[in-house]
Design a protein around this motif. Sequence first.
Motif, PDB file in Angstrom:
ATOM      1  N   VAL A   1      -8.805  66.825 118.896  1.00 31.25           N
ATOM      2  CA  VAL A   1      -9.899  66.439 118.004  1.00 31.25           C
ATOM      3  C   VAL A   1     -11.185  67.166 118.388  1.00 31.25           C
ATOM      4  O   VAL A   1     -11.882  67.735 117.547  1.00 31.25           O
ATOM      5  CB  VAL A   1     -10.113  64.907 118.042  1.00 31.25           C
ATOM      6  CG1 VAL A   1     -11.424  64.528 117.345  1.00 31.25           C
ATOM      7  CG2 VAL A   1      -8.949  64.199 117.385  1.00 31.25           C
ATOM      8  N   VAL A   2     -11.503  67.171 119.678  1.00 30.59           N
ATOM      9  CA  VAL A   2     -12.800  67.678 120.118  1.00 30.59           C
ATOM     10  C   VAL A   2     -12.814  69.208 120.215  1.00 30.59           C
ATOM     11  O   VAL A   2     -13.750  69.859 119.761  1.00 30.59           O
ATOM     12  CB  VAL A   2     -13.198  67.058 121.477  1.00 30.59           C
ATOM     13  CG1 VAL A   2     -14.437  67.717 122.033  1.00 30.59           C
ATOM     14  CG2 VAL A   2     -13.405  65.563 121.308  1.00 30.59           C
ATOM     15  N   VAL A   3     -11.779  69.775 120.814  1.00 33.11           N
ATOM     16  CA  VAL A   3     -11.822  71.208 121.094  1.00 33.11           C
ATOM     17  C   VAL A   3     -11.228  72.030 119.952  1.00 33.11           C
ATOM     18  O   VAL A   3     -11.798  73.038 119.553  1.00 33.11           O
ATOM     19  CB  VAL A   3     -11.106  71.532 122.429  1.00 33.11           C
ATOM     20  CG1 VAL A   3     -11.163  73.013 122.713  1.00 33.11           C
ATOM     21  CG2 VAL A   3     -11.749  70.755 123.557  1.00 33.11           C
TER      22      VAL A   3
ATOM     23  N   VAL B   1     -14.695  68.504 116.448  1.00 32.00           N
ATOM     24  CA  VAL B   1     -15.481  67.319 116.104  1.00 32.00           C
ATOM     25  C   VAL B   1     -16.381  67.019 117.305  1.00 32.00           C
ATOM     26  O   VAL B   1     -15.953  67.147 118.450  1.00 32.00           O
ATOM     27  CB  VAL B   1     -14.553  66.114 115.829  1.00 32.00           C
ATOM     28  CG1 VAL B   1     -15.368  64.849 115.581  1.00 32.00           C
ATOM     29  CG2 VAL B   1     -13.652  66.405 114.653  1.00 32.00           C
ATOM     30  N   ASP B   2     -17.617  66.645 117.045  1.00 35.92           N
ATOM     31  CA  ASP B   2     -18.529  66.302 118.133  1.00 35.92           C
ATOM     32  C   ASP B   2     -17.883  65.253 119.031  1.00 35.92           C
ATOM     33  O   ASP B   2     -17.370  64.249 118.553  1.00 35.92           O
ATOM     34  CB  ASP B   2     -19.831  65.769 117.545  1.00 35.92           C
ATOM     35  CG  ASP B   2     -20.836  65.454 118.627  1.00 35.92           C
ATOM     36  OD1 ASP B   2     -21.470  66.401 119.102  1.00 35.92           O
ATOM     37  OD2 ASP B   2     -20.953  64.276 119.013  1.00 35.92           O
ATOM     38  N   SER B   3     -17.928  65.512 120.352  1.00 40.24           N
ATOM     39  CA  SER B   3     -17.120  64.692 121.256  1.00 40.24           C
ATOM     40  C   SER B   3     -17.561  63.232 121.264  1.00 40.24           C
ATOM     41  O   SER B   3     -16.738  62.326 121.405  1.00 40.24           O
ATOM     42  CB  SER B   3     -17.179  65.265 122.672  1.00 40.24           C
ATOM     43  OG  SER B   3     -18.495  65.238 123.163  1.00 40.24           O
TER      44      SER B   3
ATOM     45  N   ARG C   1     -13.232  76.812 126.325  1.00 39.54           N
ATOM     46  CA  ARG C   1     -12.499  75.845 125.498  1.00 39.54           C
ATOM     47  C   ARG C   1     -11.340  75.252 126.272  1.00 39.54           C
ATOM     48  O   ARG C   1     -11.040  74.062 126.170  1.00 39.54           O
ATOM     49  CB  ARG C   1     -12.038  76.499 124.196  1.00 39.54           C
ATOM     50  CG  ARG C   1     -13.263  76.736 123.359  1.00 39.54           C
ATOM     51  CD  ARG C   1     -13.158  77.300 121.989  1.00 39.54           C
ATOM     52  NE  ARG C   1     -11.922  77.389 121.289  1.00 39.54           N
ATOM     53  CZ  ARG C   1     -11.614  76.604 120.256  1.00 39.54           C
ATOM     54  NH1 ARG C   1     -12.422  75.642 119.893  1.00 39.54           N
ATOM     55  NH2 ARG C   1     -10.502  76.792 119.606  1.00 39.54           N
ATOM     56  N   ARG C   2     -10.695  76.087 127.062  1.00 40.28           N
ATOM     57  CA  ARG C   2      -9.588  75.578 127.868  1.00 40.28           C
ATOM     58  C   ARG C   2     -10.114  74.541 128.863  1.00 40.28           C
ATOM     59  O   ARG C   2      -9.490  73.507 129.084  1.00 40.28           O
ATOM     60  CB  ARG C   2      -8.915  76.736 128.604  1.00 40.28           C
ATOM     61  CG  ARG C   2      -7.604  76.353 129.232  1.00 40.28           C
ATOM     62  CD  ARG C   2      -6.963  77.524 129.936  1.00 40.28           C
ATOM     63  NE  ARG C   2      -6.567  78.582 129.021  1.00 40.28           N
ATOM     64  CZ  ARG C   2      -6.073  79.752 129.422  1.00 40.28           C
ATOM     65  NH1 ARG C   2      -5.942  80.005 130.710  1.00 40.28           N
ATOM     66  NH2 ARG C   2      -5.727  80.672 128.547  1.00 40.28           N
TER      67      ARG C   2
ATOM     68  N   SER D   1     -10.427  69.052 130.547  1.00 48.38           N
ATOM     69  CA  SER D   1     -11.251  67.976 131.095  1.00 48.38           C
ATOM     70  C   SER D   1     -10.921  66.656 130.407  1.00 48.38           C
ATOM     71  O   SER D   1     -10.957  65.595 131.034  1.00 48.38           O
ATOM     72  CB  SER D   1     -12.732  68.320 130.934  1.00 48.38           C
ATOM     73  OG  SER D   1     -13.136  68.137 129.596  1.00 48.38           O
ATOM     74  N   LEU D   2     -10.575  66.722 129.130  1.00 46.19           N
ATOM     75  CA  LEU D   2     -10.230  65.489 128.418  1.00 46.19           C
ATOM     76  C   LEU D   2      -8.868  64.964 128.854  1.00 46.19           C
ATOM     77  O   LEU D   2      -8.640  63.756 128.878  1.00 46.19           O
ATOM     78  CB  LEU D   2     -10.274  65.725 126.906  1.00 46.19           C
ATOM     79  CG  LEU D   2     -11.699  65.800 126.352  1.00 46.19           C
ATOM     80  CD1 LEU D   2     -11.724  66.379 124.955  1.00 46.19           C
ATOM     81  CD2 LEU D   2     -12.341  64.415 126.369  1.00 46.19           C
TER      82      LEU D   2
END
Lengths: 530, 367
Positions: B144-146, B150-152, B241-242, B247-248
Amino acid sequence: MRQGDSRHARKGNVPPEPEPVAAGLDTSVPVLSLRNVSKTFPGTQALKGIDLDVMAGEVHALVGQNGSGKSTLIKVLAGYHAPDPGSEAHFDGEEFQLGSRNAQGFAHIRFVHQDLGLVLEMNAMENLALSAGFVTGPSGIRWKRQRARTEAMVRRLGVDLDVRKPLVEATPVERTVVAIAAALTGWESGRGLLVLDEPTAVLPHTEVDRLLEIVRETRRLGASVLYVSHRLDEIFRIADRITVLRDGRLTATRDARELDAQSLAELMVGDRVDAAFRLGRPVVTGREPVLAVKDLAGETVESLSFEVAPGEILGIAGFAGSGSEEAAYLLAGVRPTRPGRGEVKVRGQEWAPAAERLRRAGFPLVPADRGGEAVIAEFSVDDNLTLRVLDRFRKRSPALSGRREAAFVAEWTAKLQIKVAGRAASITTLSGGNQQKVIMGRCLAADPEVLLLAEPTAGVDVGTRQAIYELIGRLADDGLAVVVTSTDTTDLLALCSRVLVLSNGVVTEELTGDGITEQSLLAAVEAGTP
Amino acid sequence: MTTQSTHETSNEAASVALAEIPPVGPSGTSLLGTTLGWLSPKRVSALYVLALIIVVFSIWAPNTFPRTATIQQVLNGNAVIGMAALSIIVPLSARVFDLSFAYTMSLTGVTAAHFVAARDWPLTAAVLAALCVALVVGLINAVVVVVLRVDSLIGTLATGSIIQAFITFVTNEIPITDAKLFGGFSDLGQKQVLGLVLPVWYMLILAVVLWFALERTALGRRIYATGFNTEAARLTNIKTRRIQFCSLLVSALIAGWAGISLAAVLGSGSPTAGTPYLLPAFAAAFLGATQITPGRFNARGALLGVITLGAGTTGLSLATAPAWSSNVFTGVVLITSLAVTTVQRKPRLQTSRWRARLGREREGRAR
């Protein structure tokens, strides 16, 4: 394309015409007078006993290299810094407290800072009202009156502007006008001082004239202007007197007519400076190219083909939007959403599709916007320098070896002659020129075959500029291939032995060796404009 | 600028003191210098707040507060908050928010409890299954984020909401309780070693691992670079991006483990167990970012934050202060510490960014 400062300086050396001054002003009396203003930061004295007089109705230019104390002086004046004890300031003969916004004298000094301090999503009317207040009635804001008032204020500066249009849509010069108008509100009469800090920094060259006209208009309204700028040509066109700061000292205050570009630059730098510096490297022929590009295309670049050999410094010139800004980024393979099309051949390899090959080659890029794209402000100088080659500082364990990193940093700061205050110093404590050297060091540490430079001397002071040119020259002597894109002809003239001129994304001309002159370059660039 | 200068003064004073002493150790600092630097109020103001808390409550509640049992109580009672705070510092360092971690905690607690209680799975299998579920959540967040960009802050709030919906759908909001949860499963959260429950040890081990990874490795440097200036990091060949993607995953995994520990502490799989941890964890992480290495989210700081806030709230309850007082305390400490560090911080290079934006607009017009 922004033209080289030096060129303007030489051309612009015409004594300014005597300007009509508002009636009733005694121009021999100082409006603002500073005595013995010093400012000490821990470790450095940013200002050393500045004595400055700004006369009534004069445009007084304040110049100096980065780190000369210009901005500190402005910030002291604006009440952002408190000066050292013993500093004195008088406004119209009355003493006032520096370093305090509430001081009496401050009411007469208005500032337009470099970033203008506007809310771009709002229109001129609203922006002016933010500083001047809204015209209100029982039913809220009386927009009609508000509008009339705004229009009057803007028109006073000789500009016609739709005051209901959000400033996002306004041109940079229109925004500057709004900022100046906002600064001048509530100042209908009486003497005052308008401080303009680098007002043309974000203006395209063509709009500078209009801004200078507005500055003259401001003066006609009775104000004195303290004009801070990097661009020497403007200063000669607008200033009555010029004050030069160097290393926190006031070097000289002179009548503008007594100076020319060369003598002013000398006052700023201290030594004799060669405004027309040239590396003068020979044209490279007969060497196997290290990078060859065929029909490279991206967003604005439509077809770019060239070869660059070891030891060669290749320039790519062009107006904004011609593709020259994009070229370096394409060659670095860092445009993931719009990678380059076309073909690329790196030495020792076959022709291959550009996007993939360039991404894999990963030629280091010194980006154009140092603050936004290169410097990590929260990091120390060391951490900024080593960012690209971190893997070298570890062996078997994943931990970084502080010792090895320190040795590396010592080697490179010496090699690049970076002046650092201390090992853990934040990179933001460095001048723009030294920051640029750190970014170049970051790229060079990777030991590349090709170095890509975008706007290599943007925001770099005159003295460091030459040091950077010489550094690039030495690198080329050692066999590095360099590709430079710059909208500043000074860079290309100083560095390149070959220049490609881009127009509408296509190479329209190629200049080499002695064929690269200021005139030929500008002619080639301008020939390409629609 | 003035406050920032004082900041420099203290650093310089420390380095002047260092100059006299021959450098020891890899970073060229001496033991004495390191200790001095360590105790600077600019770096460990929370330590002074902690000392103040101890003094105040020792006077206020002399019979209950100044005891070793209080230390135990603070650590044991805040270990799960500590793990939760540690779970978010990795994404926060890479400038990604993970608001879904609290829901992930509920989810893994329920999952592990469900497999142990209702399906009779062996403990290890149930825990692994719960961690796998956490990993799936992390993967969804990362996509979703990366990938979808979408704004995290919003993106993980949304995934959190969906996770909660899923938990409610499966459990009907009924906590999973069963005799089978006592013994092996509850030991994970309740067994004591040296007077401290296991979650305290998980927290400490985790803190050491994250400290090492973030502050001693190349990867950590790249994570911080990504967080501070993503574009500059990307142009320096860092796979930003990776890093944000992974991190998530990391935060989901740690939150997953925290959720399992919490369920073990409670001895049940509660469908809303994790949500109360959302704010305290962020409070500790942000308070921690003002400590040790001010301006950076860091493991030691987060730990210090958890302990300081925990000592305060424990003290308040021992002094039988009203129940709302602990929330007031957390809020006040958080605002104060952040306000102080924000003032110290240097103005960012906004001018040049703004200039770049103008430049782009100009370019657009020219075309």
